[in-house]
Design an enzyme around this catalytic site. Structure first.
Site, PDB file in Angstrom:
ATOM      1  CG  ASP A  35      -1.717   1.233   1.402  1.00 48.53           C
ATOM      2  OD1 ASP A  35      -2.130   1.547   2.538  1.00 48.53           O
ATOM      3  OD2 ASP A  35      -1.939   1.919   0.388  1.00 48.53           O
ATOM      4  CG  ASP A 219      -3.492   4.605  -1.916  1.00 45.75           C
ATOM      5  OD1 ASP A 219      -4.408   5.005  -1.173  1.00 45.75           O
ATOM      6  OD2 ASP A 219      -2.838   3.563  -1.705  1.00 45.75           O
TER       7      ASP A 219
HETATM    8  N1  LIG Z   1      -4.397   3.325   1.106  1.00 44.91           N
HETATM    9  C1  LIG Z   1      -5.700   2.652   1.167  1.00 44.91           C
HETATM   10  C2  LIG Z   1      -5.630   1.487   2.103  1.00 44.91           C
HETATM   11  O1  LIG Z   1      -4.743   0.493   1.626  1.00 44.91           O
HETATM   12  C3  LIG Z   1      -6.982   0.852   2.306  1.00 44.91           C
HETATM   13  S1  LIG Z   1      -6.897  -0.233   3.734  1.00 44.91           S
HETATM   14  C4  LIG Z   1      -7.910  -1.529   3.287  1.00 44.91           C
HETATM   15  C5  LIG Z   1      -9.164  -1.608   3.863  1.00 44.91           C
HETATM   16  C6  LIG Z   1      -9.998  -2.682   3.547  1.00 44.91           C
HETATM   17  C7  LIG Z   1      -9.580  -3.628   2.612  1.00 44.91           C
HETATM   18  C8  LIG Z   1      -8.327  -3.517   2.021  1.00 44.91           C
HETATM   19  C9  LIG Z   1      -7.504  -2.469   2.345  1.00 44.91           C
HETATM   20  C10 LIG Z   1      -8.023   1.947   2.553  1.00 44.91           C
HETATM   21  O2  LIG Z   1      -8.686   2.263   1.334  1.00 44.91           O
HETATM   22  C11 LIG Z   1      -8.063   3.402   0.777  1.00 44.91           C
HETATM   23  C12 LIG Z   1      -6.823   3.612   1.617  1.00 44.91           C
HETATM   24  O3  LIG Z   1      -7.315   3.134   2.859  1.00 44.91           O
END
Ligand SMILES: N[C@H]1[C@H](O)[C@@H](Sc2ccccc2)[C@@H]2OC[C@H]1O2
Length: 330
Positions: A35, A219
């Site tokens: 991420d 992102d």
């Molecule tokens: N940077 C992103 C992050 O990875 C996800 S966390 C996530 C939550 C549920 C399922 C999978 C991932 C969340 O959505 C947008 C931003 O925050």
């Protein structure tokens, strides 16, 4: 050193991608969401209440001979979509695609929100944003990329995400076989910690390219592409039956509609997102109404170049000083 690992979509609409990693000795394999929009490396663990675990693999520090508690340290994170998690911290050996970091801070979840519990094929996240965003206190911790940097052949990692298929993340090298032509780079503003940069403009379908700077973050952890309302309305004006639904929280349209492509600019280069990427998903399995992969960013306070955009290119996240981001045609 270098590393290379698969980026596997966790469902049939590419809602997120997971990558196999190993933690500890002997290695425990987990599937984590890399991420670039956050900077915490956290995992479902033996400390996660069983009521919050639904099929995920867990990391058990007690079963690792190289785990060490980072005494007195905790973390707590809230993501843009409202999900969140919190817990304690161990250091342990951590590898992605054959690239190892000894004593990587591995944040063990003691609580996760329901949307994580429901994602049974996602065992946690590897934050690849800038380490300034890390939430571990009293001392913040470094990301896997920052820890790996000194041993990397080149201070980069790349994302080759694919539509309804397995792609890859590479560390320490740029694979010439994964793109054609040249990579076009643009500056990154690393404060407050996202891969923040600008697009040089956009075009809807075969329309004229509109040259306008659009600042946002690349992102890999965000599923869709979120842009200013004016751009999004201009796009859906070309879609028969499209409407901005309060009920569904965004633009929906008849699944049978013909969608235009969407082109974004990086400096002088142009990248076109196929219409199929923007015909994102049915609003429910038997519905003939579909939800768009391009949505307005007006409620977010920031434009987000998520997977719908990133999977249309080969993306180089360059940790050089100053940092920069590059896009290549694939
Ligand atoms: N940077 C992103 C992050 O990875 C996800 S966390 C996530 C939550 C549920 C399922 C999978 C991932 C969340 O959505 C947008 C931003 O925050």
């Amino acid at each position: 050193d270098t590393g290379s690992a698969a980026a596997v979509p966790i469902n049939e609409v590419d809602i997120a991608y997971v990558t196999p990693v190993t933690v500890g000795t002997p290695p425990q394999t987990l599937m984590l969401d890399l991420d670039t929009g956050s900077s915490d490396l956290w995992v479902f663990s033996s400390l996660t209440p069983s009521s919050q675990v639904r099929g995920q693999e867990i990391y058990s520090p007690a079963k690792s001979s190289t785990s060490k508690l980072l005494s007195g340290h905790t973390w707590s994170i809230r993501y843009g979509d409202g999900s969140g998690s919190r817990g304690t911290v161990y250091t342990d050996n951590f590898t992605i695609g054959g690239l190892e970091v000894e004593s990587q801070a591995v944040q063990t979840a003691q609580e996760v929100s329901s949307s994580f519990t429901q994602e049974q094929s996602l065992d946690g996240l590897v934050g690849l944003g800038f380490s300034t965003l890390n939430t571990v206190r009293p001392s913040s911790q470094l990301t896997f990329f920052d820890n790996a940097r000194p041993k990397l052949d080149e201070e980069v990692f790349t994302a080759d995400l694919k539509y309804h298929a397995t792609g890859s993340y590479d560390f320490g090298f740029i694979d010439r076989a994964k793109y054609t032509g040249n990579i076009t780079y643009t500056p990154v503003q690393q404060s407050p910690g996202y891969w923040t940069h600008s697009l040089s403009g956009y075009a809807v379908g075969s329309g004229a390219f509109q040259s306008t700077q659009i600042q946002g973050i690349s992102d890999t952890g965000t599923t869709l592409l979120y842009l200013p309302t004016a751009i999004v309305t201009a796009y859906y004006r070309q879609v028969q039956g499209a409407q901005n639904s309060q009920y569904y929280g965004g633009y929906v349209f008849p699944c049978s509609s013909t969608l235009p492509t969407f082109t974004f600019g990086i400096e002088g280069a142009r990248f076109t997102i196929p219409a199929s990427y923007i015909n994102y998903t049915r609003i429910s399995p038997t519905s003939s109404t579909c939800y768009g992969g391009l949505q307005s960013s007006s409620g977010l306070g920031i434009n987000i170049f998520g997977d719908v955009a990133l999977k249309a290119a080969f993306v180089v996240f360059s940790g050089t000083n100053p940092p920069r981001i590059g896009f290549g045609t694939k």
